[in-house]
Write a protein that holds these residues in place. Structure first.
Motif: not given
Lengths: 432, 164
Positions: A99, A130-134, A169-171
């Motif tokens: 991150r 990963r989807g939470e890493y906005f 790609h966002s998981s």
């Protein structure tokens, strides 16, 4: 900021401001590797440089990067569909290094992927984030768009005829997606279930095409190796392994955080020098050296260098290099219950021993914490640690990873387990 | 009839079709398409799931398998704001249970539930990757580090005042 020659990964990172744009990145030394490789080196020469640098995968497994690349079929990118995938599904508890790299200098990852793509002659790059890493998503997309606009991505880069582009790609969020083959299954739009190891992804991966999956930190090293050479990179490490490493420490220390340091930096330096030692009133009992799926290392063993092979001598594993500290006022049985809850929840459910075994382990630890555990429960835990911990008994490495802290914890904290029996529950009454 | 029972709006259908067309095979867009639906409606209803499945040339059951697999895809309605408290190991060591308990008491709900006024849903989440600043939580799409009960009280007030 650190100098590019000593701390290449973080030299351009200043988290107080926005990351460098393409121009600032170039002025600070970026894009040199791309000019050099695309204009003066063959793909095989780039692979050879990475092999000679002795770079090993920074995601946890430590597989030699050059060797992984060398097994990809040699067809030119224009003749065969191949994929270069950045594994940015950083979900190992305790880990936040990728991150930092993506938020702090996203172009470093873009350039690393471009060079890796050139080396294996892939024209398709994908970042599996990963989807939470906005915030990382926003910065990576901006970096990709700018690089494409300026011709660093797209058709015919630098007029060399090589074309390469990157999709982000966002998981949907699931720990097992960090397993390289499960990640590919997720990219194909299915439930992220791992695949068999043969044939390897380098031969038949995403949609059956040759695919290389590399960790973010691994890829961030590539431009520096190409620019400064493999010998320089090899010289950065202090021990058996080459390069630098992003290490981290979390738990009850004075200054939790992350630092880029020579590969092989001793654990004691990380904890006592960089993290400032334990907080007043707390003593170190043990630690997970590289994330939740690595075995406990005893506080007495922290003089060991943090490289791939040394840490094994004290029963540990380098993993992600991001240490989680257990202090003397936190219950080790409670900590194990927390860890096994995570692994039980995140099991993909594909194979029975993992799907049913991990919740069983969690229930046994629940019972011990709640004061209803028996001596037989401890035996059951040992049995699970032995059976699920052996590679090959489950389909992938998820359950063996889950058993690493449990097996080592049962040995290190036997007295604590016993106290949970005689004391009818957790003596520390630590919240669940 | 709630909006989740109505057909997907044309612009969203078009966006999903464009996304599917940019992939090697349409189904590769499954998670991205579901996230688009969720961004608009906050959750994925049965009706919307079936429509997306048709657009991606998948069976509804196949797509539901994907939708129910991932932590960030909601197959049940959620409130206008979602509090996700990290319950993984570093945050546990640093006291995340106290935060979760505080929220449950203040909001009078349990993890997984939504307040009766529809303002806030409380969910646990796995490690958010800010472990050096534990305990950590996500308030909708924003990460909050070094969270304490005072910070939670501020966020509750913010959530109740600003409907999405």
């Amino acid at each position: 900021m650190n100098s590019l020659s000593e701390r290449p990964l973080t030299a351009m990172i200043d988290l107080a401001g926005p990351p460098p744009d393409c121009a600032a990145y170039g002025n600070a030394g970026g894009w040199q590797g791309t000019r050099k490789a695309l204009k003066t080196l063959t793909p095989d020469e780039v692979i050879s440089m990475v092999t000679r640098s002795r770079l090993r995968g920074r995601g946890g497994a430590g597989f030699p990067t050059g060797l992984k690349w060398s097994t990809v079929p040699k067809d030119p990118a224009s003749k065969r569909r191949k994929y270069l995938v950045a594994n940015a599904d950083e979900m190992e508890p305790g880990t936040f290094k990728d991150r930092i790299l993506m938020e702090g200098n996203p172009l470093q990852l873009v350039e690393g992927m471009l060079l890796a793509g050139y080396a294996i002659q892939a024209s398709h790059g994908i970042i599996f984030l990963r989807g939470e890493y906005f915030l990382a998503h926003q910065r990576l997309q901006h970096a990709i768009d700018e690089a494409r606009h300026l011709g660093w991505l797209g058709e015919n880069i630098l007029g060399t005829g090589f074309s390469f582009d990157i999709d982000l790609h966002s998981s949907g969020g699931r720990y097992i997606c960090g397993e390289a083959t499960a990640l590919l299954t997720a990219l194909e739009g299915s439930r992220a279930v791992p695949r068999g190891k043969l044939p390897p992804s380098q031969i038949s991966g995403l949609w059956g095409a040759p695919s290389v999956v590399n960790n973010v930190e691994t890829l961030c090293n590539i431009s520096h190796i190409v620019t400064h050479g493999p010998e320089w990179f090899d010289g950065l490490g202090t021990g058996a392994d080459s390069g630098t490493k992003l290490y981290g420490v979390s738990g009850r220390v004075c200054r939790p955080g992350f630092w880029e340091l020579p590969m092989g930096t001793p654990l004691r330096d990380l904890i006592e020098v960089h993290a400032g030692g334990m907080k007043s009133g707390y003593a170190l009992r043990a630690l997970l050296p590289g994330g939740a799926s690595t075995p406990f290392v005893d506080a007495a063993d922290i003089d060991i260098p943090m490289d791939y092979d040394s840490i094994k001598k004290v029963g540990g594993r380098l993993g992600t290099g991001m240490a989680i500290l257990l202090d003397d006022r936190t219950c080790p049985v409670g900590m194990l219950r927390n860890l096994e809850h995570f692994f039980a929840q995140e099991s993909c459910g594909w194979c029975t021993p993992c799907r049913d075994g991990l919740p069983w382990v969690e229930r046994l630890l629940d019972a011990l914490e709640d004061g209803t555990g028996t001596e037989d429960d401890i035996e059951q835990l040992m049995r699970h640690a032995r059976i699920l911990g052996s590679p090959g008994r489950t389909f992938c490495a998820h359950a063996p990873g889950a058993m690493a802290p449990l097996a080592s914890g049962l040995a290190l904290f036997r007295d604590d387990f016993t106290a949970h029996l005689t004391g009818h529950g957790c003596p520390l009454h630590h919240a669940a | 009839m709630s909006t989740a029972d109505l057909p997907l709006p044309d612009d969203l259908r078009q966006e999903i079709l464009t996304l599917a067309g940019s992939e090697h095979r349409p189904r590769a867009a499954s998670v991205s398409a579901l996230r688009l639906v969720q961004a608009r409606f906050r959750w994925i209803s049965d009706r919307h799931l079936a429509e997306v499945a048709q657009l991606l040339n998948m069976s509804t059951a196949d797509l539901d398998g994907v939708a129910t697999y991932f932590n960030l895809l909601f197959r049940k309605p959620v409130g206008q704001h979602v509090f996700m408290i990290c319950d993984s190991v570093c945050c546990w060591i640093m006291g995340c249970k106290d935060l979760s308990d505080h929220l449950c008491k203040k909001l009078n709900i349990r993890p997984g539930e939504t307040t009766p006024d529809g303002a806030i849903t409380l969910l646990p989440i796995v490690c958010l990757g800010h472990c050096d600043r534990a305990p950590v939580m996500l308030f909708d799409e924003t990460v909050h580090e070094d969270v304490d009960t005072a910070a939670l009280d501020r966020l509750i007030a913010e959530a109740q005042e600003t409907p999405r």
